[in-house]
Design an enzyme around this catalytic site. Structure first.
Site, mmCIF file in Angstrom:
data_model
loop_
_atom_site.group_PDB
_atom_site.id
_atom_site.type_symbol
_atom_site.label_atom_id
_atom_site.label_comp_id
_atom_site.label_asym_id
_atom_site.label_seq_id
_atom_site.Cartn_x
_atom_site.Cartn_y
_atom_site.Cartn_z
ATOM 1 N N CYS A 159 -4.916 -5.371 3.510
ATOM 2 C CA CYS A 159 -5.934 -5.027 4.512
ATOM 3 C C CYS A 159 -7.304 -5.617 4.139
ATOM 4 C CB CYS A 159 -6.001 -3.491 4.616
ATOM 5 S SG CYS A 159 -7.379 -2.867 5.586
ATOM 6 N N CYS B 46 -10.288 -3.239 4.368
ATOM 7 C CA CYS B 46 -10.246 -2.277 3.255
ATOM 8 C C CYS B 46 -10.985 -2.847 2.044
ATOM 9 C CB CYS B 46 -8.807 -1.962 2.855
ATOM 10 S SG CYS B 46 -7.827 -1.177 4.156
#
Length: 107
Positions: A32, A35
């Site tokens: 991700c 993230c």
């Protein structure tokens, strides 16, 4: 400086739900990109709010039970827990000032 600790399905209840402080859980994954973008921001907030807020990370791929339990659909998802309950949920990467504004009422 406050370190951001990793939590798992096994210790989630003990670390997060039974905490005396509000706990911000960062649901994240290795793949991700957003993230990774918010990780340094969360480290800054953890250091600045030490003693008022605990921030932990939960790898969504490795801990599917907790992800399912809280209905996390997108990453990153930030859930703020207070007294064992979710009091705020933020989905997606946000700038530091936005995160601080969203959290201030709970600190």
């Amino acid at each position: 400086m406050a370190a951001i600790q990793d939590v798992t399905d096994a210790n989630f209840d003990e670390v997060v739900l039974k905490s005396d402080l509000p706990v911000l859980v960062d649901f994240w994954a290795d793949w991700c990109g957003p993230c990774k973008m918010i990780a340094p921001v969360l480290e800054q907030i953890a250091a600045e709010q030490e003693g008022k807020l605990t921030i932990v990370k939960l790898n969504a791929d490795q801990n599917p039970d907790t992800v399912r339990r809280y209905g996390v659909m997108g990453l990153p998802t930030l859930n703020l827990y207070k007294n064992g309950e979710v009091v705020k949920q933020l989905v997606g990467a946000k700038p530091k000032r936005v995160l601080e504004k969203e959290l201030e009422e709970f600190l």
